[in-house]
Enzyme design. Sequence first.
Site, PDB file in Angstrom:
ATOM      1  N   ARG A   1     -19.116 -12.429   3.719  1.00 22.29           N
ATOM      2  CA  ARG A   1     -20.058 -13.172   2.869  1.00 22.29           C
ATOM      3  C   ARG A   1     -19.787 -14.686   2.895  1.00 22.29           C
ATOM      4  O   ARG A   1     -20.520 -15.462   2.299  1.00 22.29           O
ATOM      5  CB  ARG A   1     -19.972 -12.648   1.424  1.00 22.29           C
ATOM      6  CG  ARG A   1     -20.359 -11.163   1.303  1.00 22.29           C
ATOM      7  CD  ARG A   1     -20.576 -10.764  -0.150  1.00 22.29           C
ATOM      8  NE  ARG A   1     -19.341 -10.709  -0.912  1.00 22.29           N
ATOM      9  CZ  ARG A   1     -18.511  -9.661  -0.952  1.00 22.29           C
ATOM     10  NH1 ARG A   1     -18.800  -8.585  -0.262  1.00 22.29           N
ATOM     11  NH2 ARG A   1     -17.416  -9.691  -1.680  1.00 22.29           N
TER      12      ARG A   1
ATOM     13  N   ARG B   1      -3.315 -24.911  -5.442  1.00 30.81           N
ATOM     14  CA  ARG B   1      -3.757 -26.186  -4.870  1.00 30.81           C
ATOM     15  C   ARG B   1      -2.809 -27.294  -5.301  1.00 30.81           C
ATOM     16  O   ARG B   1      -2.179 -27.196  -6.368  1.00 30.81           O
ATOM     17  CB  ARG B   1      -5.141 -26.597  -5.408  1.00 30.81           C
ATOM     18  CG  ARG B   1      -6.220 -25.574  -5.285  1.00 30.81           C
ATOM     19  CD  ARG B   1      -7.583 -26.223  -5.418  1.00 30.81           C
ATOM     20  NE  ARG B   1      -8.059 -26.288  -6.795  1.00 30.81           N
ATOM     21  CZ  ARG B   1      -9.232 -26.815  -7.146  1.00 30.81           C
ATOM     22  NH1 ARG B   1     -10.031 -27.319  -6.232  1.00 30.81           N
ATOM     23  NH2 ARG B   1      -9.604 -26.830  -8.415  1.00 30.81           N
TER      24      ARG B   1
ATOM     25  N   TYR C   1     -20.199 -19.861 -14.878  1.00 28.63           N
ATOM     26  CA  TYR C   1     -19.644 -21.000 -14.148  1.00 28.63           C
ATOM     27  C   TYR C   1     -20.788 -21.924 -13.742  1.00 28.63           C
ATOM     28  O   TYR C   1     -21.779 -21.492 -13.156  1.00 28.63           O
ATOM     29  CB  TYR C   1     -18.873 -20.571 -12.887  1.00 28.63           C
ATOM     30  CG  TYR C   1     -18.345 -21.804 -12.189  1.00 28.63           C
ATOM     31  CD1 TYR C   1     -17.161 -22.394 -12.596  1.00 28.63           C
ATOM     32  CD2 TYR C   1     -19.102 -22.435 -11.203  1.00 28.63           C
ATOM     33  CE1 TYR C   1     -16.714 -23.574 -12.025  1.00 28.63           C
ATOM     34  CE2 TYR C   1     -18.667 -23.623 -10.622  1.00 28.63           C
ATOM     35  CZ  TYR C   1     -17.469 -24.179 -11.039  1.00 28.63           C
ATOM     36  OH  TYR C   1     -17.039 -25.362 -10.489  1.00 28.63           O
TER      37      TYR C   1
ATOM     38  N   ARG D   1     -10.407 -16.552 -17.054  1.00 27.43           N
ATOM     39  CA  ARG D   1      -9.221 -16.859 -16.263  1.00 27.43           C
ATOM     40  C   ARG D   1      -8.834 -18.285 -16.622  1.00 27.43           C
ATOM     41  O   ARG D   1      -9.711 -19.164 -16.734  1.00 27.43           O
ATOM     42  CB  ARG D   1      -9.569 -16.749 -14.766  1.00 27.43           C
ATOM     43  CG  ARG D   1      -8.372 -16.820 -13.863  1.00 27.43           C
ATOM     44  CD  ARG D   1      -7.621 -15.518 -13.802  1.00 27.43           C
ATOM     45  NE  ARG D   1      -6.497 -15.642 -12.881  1.00 27.43           N
ATOM     46  CZ  ARG D   1      -5.293 -15.151 -13.112  1.00 27.43           C
ATOM     47  NH1 ARG D   1      -5.027 -14.487 -14.232  1.00 27.43           N
ATOM     48  NH2 ARG D   1      -4.331 -15.298 -12.220  1.00 27.43           N
TER      49      ARG D   1
ATOM     50  N   ASP E   1     -21.381 -25.790 -11.846  1.00 29.21           N
ATOM     51  CA  ASP E   1     -20.908 -27.080 -11.357  1.00 29.21           C
ATOM     52  C   ASP E   1     -21.514 -28.151 -12.262  1.00 29.21           C
ATOM     53  O   ASP E   1     -22.481 -27.880 -12.995  1.00 29.21           O
ATOM     54  CB  ASP E   1     -21.360 -27.283  -9.900  1.00 29.21           C
ATOM     55  CG  ASP E   1     -20.330 -26.729  -8.910  1.00 29.21           C
ATOM     56  OD1 ASP E   1     -19.131 -26.723  -9.253  1.00 29.21           O
ATOM     57  OD2 ASP E   1     -20.728 -26.315  -7.806  1.00 29.21           O
TER      58      ASP E   1
ATOM     59  N   GLU F   1      -1.696 -26.711  -9.236  1.00 30.61           N
ATOM     60  CA  GLU F   1      -2.594 -25.871 -10.042  1.00 30.61           C
ATOM     61  C   GLU F   1      -2.146 -24.413  -9.951  1.00 30.61           C
ATOM     62  O   GLU F   1      -2.061 -23.859  -8.854  1.00 30.61           O
ATOM     63  CB  GLU F   1      -4.020 -26.037  -9.504  1.00 30.61           C
ATOM     64  CG  GLU F   1      -5.044 -25.178 -10.204  1.00 30.61           C
ATOM     65  CD  GLU F   1      -6.460 -25.451  -9.709  1.00 30.61           C
ATOM     66  OE1 GLU F   1      -6.804 -26.623  -9.425  1.00 30.61           O
ATOM     67  OE2 GLU F   1      -7.229 -24.487  -9.591  1.00 30.61           O
TER      68      GLU F   1
HETATM   69  C1  LIG Z   1     -10.750 -26.218 -12.219  1.00 28.35           C
HETATM   70  C2  LIG Z   1     -12.196 -26.620 -12.195  1.00 28.35           C
HETATM   71  C3  LIG Z   1     -12.628 -27.554 -11.263  1.00 28.35           C
HETATM   72  C4  LIG Z   1     -13.969 -27.916 -11.233  1.00 28.35           C
HETATM   73  N1  LIG Z   1     -14.377 -28.800 -10.267  1.00 28.35           N
HETATM   74  C5  LIG Z   1     -15.668 -29.135 -10.198  1.00 28.35           C
HETATM   75  C6  LIG Z   1     -16.136 -30.006  -9.157  1.00 28.35           C
HETATM   76  O1  LIG Z   1     -15.373 -30.454  -8.292  1.00 28.35           O
HETATM   77  N2  LIG Z   1     -17.454 -30.336  -9.152  1.00 28.35           N
HETATM   78  C7  LIG Z   1     -18.334 -29.856 -10.085  1.00 28.35           C
HETATM   79  O2  LIG Z   1     -19.519 -30.185 -10.019  1.00 28.35           O
HETATM   80  N3  LIG Z   1     -17.923 -29.042 -11.081  1.00 28.35           N
HETATM   81  C8  LIG Z   1     -16.618 -28.671 -11.167  1.00 28.35           C
HETATM   82  N4  LIG Z   1     -16.191 -27.838 -12.171  1.00 28.35           N
HETATM   83  C9  LIG Z   1     -17.147 -27.421 -13.229  1.00 28.35           C
HETATM   84  C10 LIG Z   1     -17.233 -28.423 -14.410  1.00 28.35           C
HETATM   85  O3  LIG Z   1     -15.971 -28.510 -15.055  1.00 28.35           O
HETATM   86  C11 LIG Z   1     -18.327 -27.954 -15.391  1.00 28.35           C
HETATM   87  O4  LIG Z   1     -19.564 -27.966 -14.730  1.00 28.35           O
HETATM   88  C12 LIG Z   1     -18.502 -28.826 -16.624  1.00 28.35           C
HETATM   89  O5  LIG Z   1     -17.308 -29.031 -17.290  1.00 28.35           O
HETATM   90  C13 LIG Z   1     -19.497 -28.139 -17.575  1.00 28.35           C
HETATM   91  O6  LIG Z   1     -19.755 -28.978 -18.668  1.00 28.35           O
HETATM   92  P1  LIG Z   1     -20.108 -28.382 -20.086  1.00 28.35           P
HETATM   93  O7  LIG Z   1     -20.650 -29.514 -20.882  1.00 28.35           O
HETATM   94  O8  LIG Z   1     -20.924 -27.164 -19.935  1.00 28.35           O
HETATM   95  O9  LIG Z   1     -18.712 -27.856 -20.690  1.00 28.35           O
HETATM   96  P2  LIG Z   1     -17.370 -28.572 -21.130  1.00 28.35           P
HETATM   97  O10 LIG Z   1     -17.047 -29.677 -20.208  1.00 28.35           O
HETATM   98  O11 LIG Z   1     -16.371 -27.509 -21.310  1.00 28.35           O
HETATM   99  O12 LIG Z   1     -17.731 -29.207 -22.549  1.00 28.35           O
HETATM  100  C14 LIG Z   1     -17.798 -28.433 -23.724  1.00 28.35           C
HETATM  101  C15 LIG Z   1     -17.320 -29.296 -24.880  1.00 28.35           C
HETATM  102  O13 LIG Z   1     -17.527 -28.573 -26.106  1.00 28.35           O
HETATM  103  C16 LIG Z   1     -16.443 -28.869 -26.973  1.00 28.35           C
HETATM  104  N5  LIG Z   1     -16.405 -27.838 -28.007  1.00 28.35           N
HETATM  105  C17 LIG Z   1     -15.997 -26.555 -27.905  1.00 28.35           C
HETATM  106  N6  LIG Z   1     -16.149 -25.925 -29.095  1.00 28.35           N
HETATM  107  C18 LIG Z   1     -16.656 -26.821 -29.966  1.00 28.35           C
HETATM  108  C19 LIG Z   1     -17.035 -26.777 -31.348  1.00 28.35           C
HETATM  109  N7  LIG Z   1     -16.937 -25.671 -32.073  1.00 28.35           N
HETATM  110  N8  LIG Z   1     -17.514 -27.930 -31.915  1.00 28.35           N
HETATM  111  C20 LIG Z   1     -17.617 -29.070 -31.192  1.00 28.35           C
HETATM  112  N9  LIG Z   1     -17.272 -29.163 -29.899  1.00 28.35           N
HETATM  113  C21 LIG Z   1     -16.818 -28.046 -29.274  1.00 28.35           C
HETATM  114  C22 LIG Z   1     -15.243 -28.898 -26.038  1.00 28.35           C
HETATM  115  O14 LIG Z   1     -14.173 -29.594 -26.631  1.00 28.35           O
HETATM  116  C23 LIG Z   1     -15.816 -29.605 -24.819  1.00 28.35           C
HETATM  117  O15 LIG Z   1     -15.634 -30.998 -24.911  1.00 28.35           O
HETATM  118  C24 LIG Z   1     -14.885 -27.396 -12.184  1.00 28.35           C
HETATM  119  C25 LIG Z   1     -14.440 -26.460 -13.121  1.00 28.35           C
HETATM  120  C26 LIG Z   1     -13.125 -26.043 -13.093  1.00 28.35           C
HETATM  121  C27 LIG Z   1     -12.690 -24.975 -14.052  1.00 28.35           C
END
Ligand SMILES: Cc1cc2nc3c(=O)[nH]c(=O)nc-3n(C[C@H](O)[C@H](O)[C@H](O)COP(=O)(O)OP(=O)(O)OC[C@H]3O[C@@H](n4cnc5c(N)ncnc54)[C@H](O)[C@@H]3O)c2cc1C
Length: 351
Positions: free
Chosen positions: A157, A263, A336, A232, A338, A288
């Site tokens: 895949r 990594r 998940y 995870r 990006d 990591e």
């Molecule tokens: C290891 C790793 C590497 C990654 N690398 C890439 C990459 O290279 N390129 C890419 O495009 N994407 C990458 N991603 C994905 C990227 O991290 C996510 O797309 C992005 O963080 C999603 O944003 P979000 O706003 O949905 O969530 P989050 O960034 O998690 O924001 C959620 C926010 O809500 C807050 N929160 C939680 N509960 C409460 C509450 N009760 N009250 C108020 N606030 C609260 C948290 O504190 C947080 O600040 C990666 C992810 C991982 C795990």
Amino acid sequence: MQEINAVVAGAGIWGCTIARRLAEAGRKVLVIDSRPAVGGNVRCEIDPETGIEIHSYGSHIFHTHDDQVWNFIRRFTEFNGYQHKVLAHHNGKNYFLPLGLTLINKFFGTELSPSEVSSFMKDERHSTALFDAFFRGYTSKQWGKPPESIDPGIIRRVPVRENYDINYFNDYNQGIPLRGYNSLFENLLDHPGITVECNRPYKLGDFPGVKVFYSGPIDRLFDYRYGELPWRSLRFKTERLNITDYQGTSVVNYPDIDVPYTRIHEFKHYHPEDKAVMAKTQTIIMREYPANWKKGDEPYYPISNEQSLALADKYKEEAAKIPNLVIGGRLGEYKYFDMDQAMAAALKIVI
Ligand SMILES: Cc1cc2nc3c(=O)[nH]c(=O)nc-3n(C[C@H](O)[C@H](O)[C@H](O)COP(=O)(O)OP(=O)(O)OC[C@H]3O[C@@H](n4cnc5c(N)ncnc54)[C@H](O)[C@@H]3O)c2cc1C
């Protein structure tokens, strides 16, 4: 505080995009986050000694082929043109990912041409050798499963590039914000209609009568009444080294099972345009380590299976019954995303 017409709970990329759209539509928005700073998992720290931008939650490279997202985000930051390339260190040697002519020819000592690679890969001995070298151990460590349980069928895949392109992503737009990720978030939230309060967790029932856009964990919102959604997690170990360059690139994967981490990130390579930082005789690396998750740990990757997706759906159904509540983002959707996908989802929400 001025009167507010909307609350954004969670200041990650999803929440900050919504907040900006609301403010530009004339609403008075309160953005709250339970953490001490905005940016969610894209938050970075600037090392005071070297000026290196450390991605606190693992490497983040912005990449997209969505023009709407690309046009929106560039209102708030310039990008530096960084193109992501990843090495895999196997048995003492470095190979360029992804699976393509560069890797295959080096691994097998061949000189295959583009027209030969597809039939070469159909030979099970070749695909199995590549699976064992680059996928079995990595996937086993990533998901905490025994190596023998990893399905060798995953190699079928994985798309094989029939060329020497070693750009890790296929997206034609990519890069790192020129002045860093934190400045991207500061600019997104820099609007007279937006007020920000950190260290303020949202709880169900707060702000009665006001529309709330929530991107925290959906199970925690309901106090885990139907149980916890599985994740995870990751642990990071950061090290400062008194050398200019440790590994010559931003990310090296370690697929071998006897290496405990997956990594090593070396952050200065994300800003090759910053000659002063590149010339520093210090560098910062981060190992990591995938880890099991328990309540209270940072959730990184949803563990998607029939049971967990059904549980997530149950919480989403509960959320849909609550007037004035909109759920989104990776933690709210239990999905998940990006960064560009999180932003695209936020651009589609009816506000
Ligand atoms: C290891 C790793 C590497 C990654 N690398 C890439 C990459 O290279 N390129 C890419 O495009 N994407 C990458 N991603 C994905 C990227 O991290 C996510 O797309 C992005 O963080 C999603 O944003 P979000 O706003 O949905 O969530 P989050 O960034 O998690 O924001 C959620 C926010 O809500 C807050 N929160 C939680 N509960 C409460 C509450 N009760 N009250 C108020 N606030 C609260 C948290 O504190 C947080 O600040 C990666 C992810 C991982 C795990």
